[in-house]
Design a protein around this motif. Structure first.
Motif, PDB file in Angstrom:
ATOM      1  N   GLN A 147       0.830  -1.202   0.000  1.00  0.00           N
ATOM      2  CA  GLN A 147       0.000   0.000   0.000  1.00  0.00           C
ATOM      3  C   GLN A 147       0.869   1.260   0.000  1.00  0.00           C
ATOM      4  N   ILE A 184       0.616   4.108  -2.826  1.00  0.00           N
ATOM      5  CA  ILE A 184       0.283   5.474  -2.437  1.00  0.00           C
ATOM      6  C   ILE A 184       1.390   6.442  -2.851  1.00  0.00           C
ATOM      7  N   ALA A 206       1.115   6.944  -6.521  1.00  0.00           N
ATOM      8  CA  ALA A 206      -0.084   7.720  -6.818  1.00  0.00           C
ATOM      9  C   ALA A 206       0.106   9.185  -6.450  1.00  0.00           C
ATOM     10  N   LEU A 234      -4.615   3.584  -7.506  1.00  0.00           N
ATOM     11  CA  LEU A 234      -5.407   3.520  -6.277  1.00  0.00           C
ATOM     12  C   LEU A 234      -6.555   2.520  -6.384  1.00  0.00           C
ATOM     13  N   GLN A 283      -7.306   0.129  -3.223  1.00  0.00           N
ATOM     14  CA  GLN A 283      -8.588  -0.051  -2.548  1.00  0.00           C
ATOM     15  C   GLN A 283      -8.891  -1.531  -2.332  1.00  0.00           C
ATOM     16  N   GLN A 289      -8.833  11.022  -1.986  1.00  0.00           N
ATOM     17  CA  GLN A 289      -8.778   9.568  -1.853  1.00  0.00           C
ATOM     18  C   GLN A 289      -7.460   9.141  -1.220  1.00  0.00           C
ATOM     19  N   ILE A 290      -6.366   9.761  -1.658  1.00  0.00           N
ATOM     20  CA  ILE A 290      -5.055   9.447  -1.082  1.00  0.00           C
ATOM     21  C   ILE A 290      -5.038   9.782   0.402  1.00  0.00           C
TER      22      ILE A 290
END
Length: 468
Positions: free
Chosen positions: A139, A143, A146, A173, A177, A451-452
């Motif tokens: 993750q 991230i 992203a 992303l 998720q 979202q991040i």
């Protein structure tokens, strides 16, 4: 000389055949449960003190001996012999060698049935958090990539055909998720696996270990299992663990599949770091995404383990059956697979380099802005069914002319349909297309940034649960 110990056999007139023992003996990998069996044995020793089977001094001597055995095993000073049928036999043999008849007292009030169920459940509860920690590292990599590419334009695909422009961060992303839900599944699984089987004995419960709820708390569970038959005869917690593992494998495989495409000569979206790629023994120019390929292949093992466990469980009668020993094979395979695959995938994603200009150039190829035309018409009062037909005719016009939508002139628009106004041309940029998708969960950079931020908060909570 090491003397073999059997936890059964007095009623048999002949010893077990070599063929039976070869089939019955635990594979070497099963002896990884030594720490859990020792921890359970120390908790059981305390229960025997409460029951009056052991004195306080005897309980302390047994606990000290078990702790020393664990240290010696970890340092390689002792190991199972070929005559040790399983982890329980091995550890009882060593305990009796060190304490004499006192070591044999520990067997009172328990069975290999509840020991086996408990050892694996403890092991899985620990492994779940290690796997979560590895997922969190992946993750972090997603991230980080992203965050660098919140405004990087890219083509979005459906049916592996260019569909609409998106930001590359949004695509990354999408995978993050899924992995976030995988960690939530591990958290949910832990809650459902929070009851201890210890104290169920063979199947009916123990007449000696009558406070299994106390042993459960000592072992980190919430309490003991409600039903002793269920405690030794059920492995749905193993099947569920295997499902979560298989789902992780599937999600990893989907990410791997996209990495193949992104790094291919045809796409050339990303360049893999040399330390996370391999070459060919015959073709010197090759640079292969082997980590992604191996990950995709290992996903098959994870799915296979789940299938094997479910098949083993489906026809079992009543309480414990030896079929249940398949639980360890499937569970250990899943753990070992994920603990190898996840760090490799994390490193590959963290170190890949993204070709921003190539992504942007491809973002509008294949008429990906066509939906902008239909949306513009709909906002200007044209029924969407008609807007869809007009846009399709405009795309056909572009194909016949050999131009892209962004190359159109006002004259071209009016030639197709008078309702296509000149101001519509301002919508035909990938920047405008992604900015327009500003609803919650959309690809607009402002939404991606949110979202991040939310995902980072989720990762912090999940990291706290996993103790990393």
């Amino acid at each position: 000389m090491t003397q073999p110990v059997r936890l059964w056999g007095a009623r048999f007139r002949t010893p077990p055949s070599a063929a039976l023992m070869r089939l019955s003996r635990s594979p070497e990998t099963y002896f990884r449960l030594v720490p859990e069996d020792l921890q359970s044995s120390i908790a059981h020793a305390r229960e025997l003190v409460r029951a009056g089977i052991l004195t306080q001094d005897e309980g302390a001597r047994i606990s000290e001996a078990l702790t020393a055995i664990g240290e010696d095993f970890a340092q390689g000073k002792i190991s199972p012999s070929s005559t040790d049928e399983d982890v329980h036999t091995f550890l009882e043999r060593v305990l009796v060698e060190r304490l004499g008849p006192l070591g044999g007292k520990l067997r009172a009030g328990r069975s290999r049935n509840d020991q086996a169920a408990n050892d694996l459940k403890l092991h899985l509860r620990r492994a779940a958090k290690r796997i979560a920690a590895d997922l969190l590292s992946l993750q972090d990599a997603l991230i980080a990539q992203a965050s660098e590419h919140q405004n990087t334009l890219a083509p979005g695909f459906t049916h592996l055909q260019p569909a609409q422009p998106v930001t590359f961060a949004h695509q990354l992303l999408a995978h993050a998720q899924g992995f976030s839900r995988d960690i939530e599944r591990l958290q949910d699984w832990e809650r459902r696996s929070s009851r201890s089987p210890l104290g169920a004995a063979a199947l009916a419960g123990s007449a000696i270990a009558v406070h299994p709820e106390l042993s459960a708390q000592e072992l980190g569970y919430d309490t003991a299992c409600e039903n002793s038959i269920d405690a030794v005869g059920s492995r749905d917690h193993v099947a569920e663990f295997l499902f979560v593992s298989a789902m992780i494998g599937v999600n990893l495989s989907r990410l791997a599949e996209e990495v193949f495409l992104w790094s291919s000569r045809q796409f050339r979206w990303v360049v893999l770091d040399d330390s996370y790629a391999t070459g060919s023994s015959i073709m010197p120019q090759k640079k292969n995404a082997d980590i992604a390929e191996l990950t995709r292949g290992r996903a098959a093992r994870l799915i296979g383990g789940l299938s094997a466990m479910m098949t083993a469980l489906k026809g079992l009668p009543f309480a414990y059956n030896r079929d249940l020993s398949e639980d360890k094979w499937a569970a250990f395979e899943a753990i070992d697979t994920l603990e190898v695959v996840l760090p490799a995938m994390s490193g590959m994603i963290a170190t890949m380099r993204v070709d921003v200009s190539r992504l942007k150039a491809q973002a509008t190829e294949g008429f990906t802005l066509a939906t902008e035309v239909a949306d513009w018409l709909a906002r200007n009062g044209v029924p969407f069914s008609e807007a869809h037909e007009i846009t399709g005719a405009l795309v056909r016009y572009c194909e016949e002319k050999g131009v892209e939508l962004s190359d159109l002139t006002p004259a071209d628009l009016s030639a197709v349909d008078p309702r296509l106004g000149e101001e519509m041309l301002g919508c035909l940029t990938p920047e405008a297309a992604v900015a327009a998708r500003k609803g919650y969960g959309g690809t607009a950079p402002v939404r991606v940034a949110e979202q991040i931020s939310r995902l980072k908060e989720t990762v912090l909570r999940q990291r706290d649960w996993a103790n990393v």
